[in-house]
Design a protein around this motif. Sequence first.
Motif, PDB file in Angstrom:
ATOM      1  N   LEU A 296       0.833  -1.202   0.000  1.00 41.39           N
ATOM      2  CA  LEU A 296       0.000   0.000   0.000  1.00 41.39           C
ATOM      3  C   LEU A 296       0.867   1.251   0.000  1.00 41.39           C
ATOM      4  O   LEU A 296       0.647   2.175  -0.791  1.00 41.39           O
ATOM      5  CB  LEU A 296      -0.925  -0.009   1.215  1.00 41.39           C
ATOM      6  CG  LEU A 296      -1.793   1.240   1.441  1.00 41.39           C
ATOM      7  CD1 LEU A 296      -2.757   1.445   0.278  1.00 41.39           C
ATOM      8  CD2 LEU A 296      -2.558   1.129   2.750  1.00 41.39           C
ATOM      9  N   PHE A 297       1.855   1.291   0.889  1.00 43.02           N
ATOM     10  CA  PHE A 297       2.758   2.440   0.973  1.00 43.02           C
ATOM     11  C   PHE A 297       3.561   2.603  -0.314  1.00 43.02           C
ATOM     12  O   PHE A 297       3.741   3.717  -0.817  1.00 43.02           O
ATOM     13  CB  PHE A 297       3.697   2.261   2.166  1.00 43.02           C
ATOM     14  CG  PHE A 297       4.677   3.379   2.342  1.00 43.02           C
ATOM     15  CD1 PHE A 297       4.279   4.610   2.863  1.00 43.02           C
ATOM     16  CD2 PHE A 297       6.008   3.200   1.980  1.00 43.02           C
ATOM     17  CE1 PHE A 297       5.197   5.645   3.006  1.00 43.02           C
ATOM     18  CE2 PHE A 297       6.924   4.232   2.127  1.00 43.02           C
ATOM     19  CZ  PHE A 297       6.516   5.457   2.647  1.00 43.02           C
ATOM     20  N   LEU A 298       4.029   1.478  -0.873  1.00 44.83           N
ATOM     21  CA  LEU A 298       4.835   1.513  -2.094  1.00 44.83           C
ATOM     22  C   LEU A 298       4.044   2.080  -3.268  1.00 44.83           C
ATOM     23  O   LEU A 298       4.490   3.016  -3.950  1.00 44.83           O
ATOM     24  CB  LEU A 298       5.339   0.110  -2.422  1.00 44.83           C
ATOM     25  CG  LEU A 298       6.101  -0.041  -3.749  1.00 44.83           C
ATOM     26  CD1 LEU A 298       7.368   0.797  -3.740  1.00 44.83           C
ATOM     27  CD2 LEU A 298       6.414  -1.504  -4.023  1.00 44.83           C
ATOM     28  N   PHE A 299       2.854   1.533  -3.514  1.00 40.52           N
ATOM     29  CA  PHE A 299       2.055   1.987  -4.660  1.00 40.52           C
ATOM     30  C   PHE A 299       1.547   3.418  -4.455  1.00 40.52           C
ATOM     31  O   PHE A 299       1.409   4.172  -5.426  1.00 40.52           O
ATOM     32  CB  PHE A 299       0.892   1.034  -4.895  1.00 40.52           C
ATOM     33  CG  PHE A 299       1.299  -0.283  -5.470  1.00 40.52           C
ATOM     34  CD1 PHE A 299       1.991  -0.356  -6.665  1.00 40.52           C
ATOM     35  CD2 PHE A 299       0.994  -1.480  -4.810  1.00 40.52           C
ATOM     36  CE1 PHE A 299       2.377  -1.569  -7.206  1.00 40.52           C
ATOM     37  CE2 PHE A 299       1.366  -2.698  -5.339  1.00 40.52           C
ATOM     38  CZ  PHE A 299       2.063  -2.750  -6.533  1.00 40.52           C
ATOM     39  N   LEU A 300       1.264   3.782  -3.201  1.00 40.07           N
ATOM     40  CA  LEU A 300       0.836   5.145  -2.928  1.00 40.07           C
ATOM     41  C   LEU A 300       1.956   6.132  -3.235  1.00 40.07           C
ATOM     42  O   LEU A 300       1.718   7.187  -3.836  1.00 40.07           O
ATOM     43  CB  LEU A 300       0.397   5.272  -1.468  1.00 40.07           C
ATOM     44  CG  LEU A 300      -0.232   6.609  -1.051  1.00 40.07           C
ATOM     45  CD1 LEU A 300      -1.491   6.884  -1.869  1.00 40.07           C
ATOM     46  CD2 LEU A 300      -0.567   6.606   0.435  1.00 40.07           C
ATOM     47  N   CYS A 301       3.188   5.794  -2.849  1.00 38.89           N
ATOM     48  CA  CYS A 301       4.334   6.657  -3.145  1.00 38.89           C
ATOM     49  C   CYS A 301       4.567   6.768  -4.652  1.00 38.89           C
ATOM     50  O   CYS A 301       4.877   7.851  -5.170  1.00 38.89           O
ATOM     51  CB  CYS A 301       5.592   6.129  -2.455  1.00 38.89           C
ATOM     52  SG  CYS A 301       5.605   6.329  -0.665  1.00 38.89           S
ATOM     53  N   ILE A 302       4.419   5.639  -5.362  1.00 35.52           N
ATOM     54  CA  ILE A 302       4.591   5.654  -6.822  1.00 35.52           C
ATOM     55  C   ILE A 302       3.540   6.549  -7.469  1.00 35.52           C
ATOM     56  O   ILE A 302       3.841   7.341  -8.377  1.00 35.52           O
ATOM     57  CB  ILE A 302       4.516   4.228  -7.393  1.00 35.52           C
ATOM     58  CG1 ILE A 302       5.700   3.395  -6.912  1.00 35.52           C
ATOM     59  CG2 ILE A 302       4.492   4.259  -8.926  1.00 35.52           C
ATOM     60  CD1 ILE A 302       5.633   1.937  -7.325  1.00 35.52           C
ATOM     61  N   PHE A 303       2.292   6.434  -6.999  1.00 33.71           N
ATOM     62  CA  PHE A 303       1.214   7.244  -7.570  1.00 33.71           C
ATOM     63  C   PHE A 303       1.455   8.738  -7.317  1.00 33.71           C
ATOM     64  O   PHE A 303       1.289   9.559  -8.231  1.00 33.71           O
ATOM     65  CB  PHE A 303      -0.134   6.820  -6.981  1.00 33.71           C
ATOM     66  CG  PHE A 303      -1.269   7.721  -7.377  1.00 33.71           C
ATOM     67  CD1 PHE A 303      -1.803   7.670  -8.653  1.00 33.71           C
ATOM     68  CD2 PHE A 303      -1.800   8.642  -6.469  1.00 33.71           C
ATOM     69  CE1 PHE A 303      -2.841   8.514  -9.035  1.00 33.71           C
ATOM     70  CE2 PHE A 303      -2.829   9.486  -6.839  1.00 33.71           C
ATOM     71  CZ  PHE A 303      -3.359   9.417  -8.118  1.00 33.71           C
ATOM     72  N   LEU A 304       1.828   9.105  -6.098  1.00 29.90           N
ATOM     73  CA  LEU A 304       2.066  10.510  -5.774  1.00 29.90           C
ATOM     74  C   LEU A 304       3.236  11.059  -6.585  1.00 29.90           C
ATOM     75  O   LEU A 304       3.166  12.169  -7.128  1.00 29.90           O
ATOM     76  CB  LEU A 304       2.335  10.667  -4.275  1.00 29.90           C
ATOM     77  CG  LEU A 304       1.173  10.356  -3.333  1.00 29.90           C
ATOM     78  CD1 LEU A 304       1.610  10.484  -1.876  1.00 29.90           C
ATOM     79  CD2 LEU A 304      -0.019  11.261  -3.607  1.00 29.90           C
ATOM     80  N   THR A 305       4.311  10.274  -6.674  1.00 28.55           N
ATOM     81  CA  THR A 305       5.483  10.713  -7.440  1.00 28.55           C
ATOM     82  C   THR A 305       5.143  10.878  -8.914  1.00 28.55           C
ATOM     83  O   THR A 305       5.515  11.874  -9.548  1.00 28.55           O
ATOM     84  CB  THR A 305       6.628   9.691  -7.280  1.00 28.55           C
ATOM     85  OG1 THR A 305       6.932   9.543  -5.891  1.00 28.55           O
ATOM     86  CG2 THR A 305       7.876  10.166  -8.012  1.00 28.55           C
TER      87      THR A 305
END
Length: 309
Positions: free
Chosen positions: A74-83
């Motif tokens: 969840l944290f990984l994909f959220l960071c990818i989406f925000l970036t």
Amino acid sequence: MQITFNILLPIMMFILALYYLARIMHIKLLTTNSYQITSQNVFHGSIALLKTIFALVLLVFIHNSFQTREILNLFLFLCIFLTYSILQSSYSVGGFVSRMEQLFQSTKIFFTKNIKDLFQIIKIFHKSIYKHTSIYAKIIVVAIFLFSFIPNASIFLFSNLLYSTLLIVFLTVPFFLTPSIYFGMISLLIMGNQGDNISIYSFNPLLMMLAFLVLFLGMSLDRRMQNQMFLLITILPVKKLNFRLGYEQLYFKGRMTIYRNYLNHYYYVYDRTNGVVVVYHTDINARLSMRVLKKMSKQTKQEVRKFGL
């Protein structure tokens, strides 16, 4: 609670976005001729479509990770989406960096002022009383000092803890003011109504279509604002300007040199090939982002060509 979160919240967020667009941005959006169907607009629309599909896939992964309680994913994909949402356009990058700079400067001013005030209290006690008294008087002064200092220090500590908490909350503001992130979060909330994992073989077509349309609106809005983030002020012959006085050079490449005026904060793009200067105003601090400066240089070439220079 789930109804409020998955139904009422995205509706409220979407209405707020439409209100903002209608009241503040509609003049800028509707006075452009970019609604005409041209090959360039079709190309830009196709790019926005591909960006939307990629962002939607990331949101599906975020949704599924939340449903399965896989915190790391969840944290990984959220960071990818925000970036990705920030880096996908020069408008997103420039706006995000400018908002973060304003937040940093206001935070720096607040903490610097409070720390100075706190040390000023210590300095006053040390200079005016403590330094020129006997040992017994010093004990009394120290007691009085602690009696008055501890409440002030407690207030200082509490106010800064409160401010730090608010700061963490406000750190999300630069993200949510990015159209692709804001509308992406609405799409994610819409997906939450399905209640289980989303896959090619198991998804609600109506919810996914609605989530896609909302996200595509955010991407299209980001593209529209990118095309209009520079307001053309005027075009001048270079002989009318002296860039050695009152200007900061920000960019030099090829035939373009970009200066920023210290007084009016306008950006002056000098086209050395044609001997003209194109003057822009923008709410984004272009000096913080090389991508914004390159976008300004590219737009200058278009403006010069448009005026037949």
